[in-house]
Scaffold this active site. Sequence first.
Site, mmCIF file in Angstrom:
data_model
loop_
_atom_site.group_PDB
_atom_site.id
_atom_site.type_symbol
_atom_site.label_atom_id
_atom_site.label_comp_id
_atom_site.label_asym_id
_atom_site.label_seq_id
_atom_site.Cartn_x
_atom_site.Cartn_y
_atom_site.Cartn_z
ATOM 1 N N HIS A 15 0.828 -1.209 0.000
ATOM 2 C CA HIS A 15 0.000 0.000 0.000
ATOM 3 C C HIS A 15 0.860 1.255 0.000
ATOM 4 O O HIS A 15 1.961 1.285 0.561
ATOM 5 C CB HIS A 15 -0.990 0.009 1.164
ATOM 6 C CG HIS A 15 -0.391 -0.034 2.539
ATOM 7 N ND1 HIS A 15 0.027 1.103 3.204
ATOM 8 C CD2 HIS A 15 -0.150 -1.074 3.386
ATOM 9 C CE1 HIS A 15 0.496 0.764 4.399
ATOM 10 N NE2 HIS A 15 0.407 -0.549 4.541
ATOM 11 N N ASP A 30 -0.022 4.411 1.179
ATOM 12 C CA ASP A 30 -0.206 5.393 2.243
ATOM 13 C C ASP A 30 0.602 5.025 3.477
ATOM 14 O O ASP A 30 0.996 3.878 3.665
ATOM 15 C CB ASP A 30 -1.680 5.536 2.599
ATOM 16 C CG ASP A 30 -2.321 4.240 3.057
ATOM 17 O OD1 ASP A 30 -2.088 3.198 2.407
ATOM 18 O OD2 ASP A 30 -3.053 4.239 4.072
ATOM 19 N N ASP A 84 6.411 1.163 6.555
ATOM 20 C CA ASP A 84 5.106 0.531 6.458
ATOM 21 C C ASP A 84 4.219 1.453 5.629
ATOM 22 O O ASP A 84 3.710 2.446 6.137
ATOM 23 C CB ASP A 84 4.525 0.329 7.870
ATOM 24 C CG ASP A 84 3.116 -0.204 7.880
ATOM 25 O OD1 ASP A 84 2.656 -0.686 6.832
ATOM 26 O OD2 ASP A 84 2.455 -0.118 8.931
ATOM 27 N N GLU A 113 -4.876 1.971 2.843
ATOM 28 C CA GLU A 113 -4.931 0.737 3.628
ATOM 29 C C GLU A 113 -4.996 1.017 5.113
ATOM 30 O O GLU A 113 -5.693 0.321 5.863
ATOM 31 C CB GLU A 113 -3.700 -0.126 3.312
ATOM 32 C CG GLU A 113 -3.701 -1.509 3.954
ATOM 33 C CD GLU A 113 -3.048 -1.568 5.334
ATOM 34 O OE1 GLU A 113 -3.131 -2.629 5.989
ATOM 35 O OE2 GLU A 113 -2.463 -0.541 5.763
ATOM 36 N N GLU A 114 -4.289 2.037 5.556
ATOM 37 C CA GLU A 114 -4.150 2.281 6.991
ATOM 38 C C GLU A 114 -5.426 2.803 7.647
ATOM 39 O O GLU A 114 -5.564 2.714 8.873
ATOM 40 C CB GLU A 114 -3.002 3.263 7.253
ATOM 41 C CG GLU A 114 -1.625 2.775 6.819
ATOM 42 C CD GLU A 114 -1.078 1.676 7.709
ATOM 43 O OE1 GLU A 114 -1.818 1.169 8.555
ATOM 44 O OE2 GLU A 114 0.100 1.331 7.537
ATOM 45 N N ASP A 149 3.654 -6.737 3.098
ATOM 46 C CA ASP A 149 3.280 -5.861 4.208
ATOM 47 C C ASP A 149 3.471 -6.524 5.570
ATOM 48 O O ASP A 149 2.890 -6.088 6.549
ATOM 49 C CB ASP A 149 1.813 -5.416 4.036
ATOM 50 C CG ASP A 149 1.435 -4.248 4.921
ATOM 51 O OD1 ASP A 149 2.337 -3.568 5.423
ATOM 52 O OD2 ASP A 149 0.228 -4.024 5.119
ATOM 53 N N HIS A 167 3.557 2.827 13.048
ATOM 54 C CA HIS A 167 2.471 3.705 13.517
ATOM 55 C C HIS A 167 2.900 4.589 14.687
ATOM 56 O O HIS A 167 2.058 5.178 15.353
ATOM 57 C CB HIS A 167 1.210 2.910 13.902
ATOM 58 C CG HIS A 167 0.650 2.074 12.802
ATOM 59 N ND1 HIS A 167 -0.541 1.378 12.912
ATOM 60 C CD2 HIS A 167 1.111 1.809 11.549
ATOM 61 C CE1 HIS A 167 -0.783 0.723 11.785
ATOM 62 N NE2 HIS A 167 0.221 0.960 10.956
#
Length: 485
Positions: free
Chosen positions: A76, A78, A115, A145-146, A169, A457
Amino acid sequence: MSEIKTLQPEAIWRNFDLLTAVPRPSGHLEKIQAFLLDWAKARGIDAHQDAAGNILMYKPATPGMEDRKTVTLQGHMDMVPQKSAESAHNFETDPIETYIDGEWVRARGTTLGADDGMAVATIMAVMEDDTLVHGPLEGFITADEETTMGGVNAMTDNELKGDILLNLDNETEGEMLIGSAGGVNLTATLEYKEVEVEKDDVAVRIALGGLLGGHSGLEINEGRANANKLMARLVIDAVCIFEARLASWHGGNMRNAIPRDCEVVLTLPEENVAALVEAVGEWRDTFAAEYAAVEPSLTLTAEPCARPEAIVPEEVQDSLLNAIQGCHNGVLRFIPEMPHIVETSSNLAIVEIGGGEAMFKVLIRSSRDSMKALCCDMLDSVFSMAGMRVALDGDYPVWQPNTSSEIVALMSGVYEELFGTRPVVQVIHAGLECGVIGSKYPRMDMVSFGPTLRSPHTPNERCHIPSVDKYYRFVLATLERVPRK
């Protein structure tokens, strides 16, 4: 020149460095979408953007490999926009500043974006290198995706051509995933009419910070503190003992991140301020003792601030505080057959109260649909008792393991040939796009793997440099061994 360009494999790090210069927080992907299309066009790579905002790239087979199964390389575009309290970074305009710290690549004060920038850099490296040996390839770079998995949820069921999906991922090198949890977003809202502040009351701002936060799937079982849950204990105490009233609450900013900080503004009689400040110090000591082994940088402060114009009505305030206190947060159950893997969890990620509106955002994950439904019902009950309206969206399915996967068996053998050990094959509590893709392409053989990342994150996100070389060697060797159709 960025120092990460000197790292090996050069093809991965050079392309990842390009990505760090392009803003790409979830929900703001126009720049990265345009960049990827321009990048592909400049290199003569067939690429387009679909109606869901995903980018697809295509590469024909190496001569003599046309009879191989088509492989879809997927990740992904984003990234999660998290930054430290002292950072002035603007994720919609500013590049990510990377640096090398021993065996790790980090970012200065922000999430790194490995990520899932490592996956995108891998797809770019494979697509541009004409010396590689492989069958037919497509790159599938998904949007948002996030936050909502919007890219895969909105994709059609006839867009992809692959027989095999290599999802890039995962975040531990040497591990291959064959299953992941499903999830759903729960949002609770309430509108109220503000009331005036008592004429002799003053205001105090209480700020909780310095928490580790983290990925609400991968790290939900590590006992990390949730800023919203800690703050609720303190504020309820302040209301009961010091006649405090709630004016505003701001805690957390990403649904899939454990909230690291929280700030509230309270009003109270001026003669109670000193006692409240003393109590805040006692709560700081309590929290520090409870989380001594987990949260070494926890901070909690109280200071006078400008008096707000209005506050939350007392009855509404009490209902909202009870809802935050009563909301389940963390692990609900482990998988009985695999007690080291979380089955069901919830993350009280965002609490916003003020200006006549309250909003709570929770991400619920589970690898069992019935338990996901149970957790939704539990939270619905709590928030409904507070008079809140509850809505569910963004539901994505479980990725059910295929223990007889042909590609997993092949890759396990390839990994052992390369590195002398077998990879770990398991399922994970985090949500992966494989569940959604598998529901639309049920015949696709899927596996997820990647280099080692830690603390995604969060501003402490980092990528392990030696693992990237092993991972890329594994990718290339796998592409050479893809079976015939």
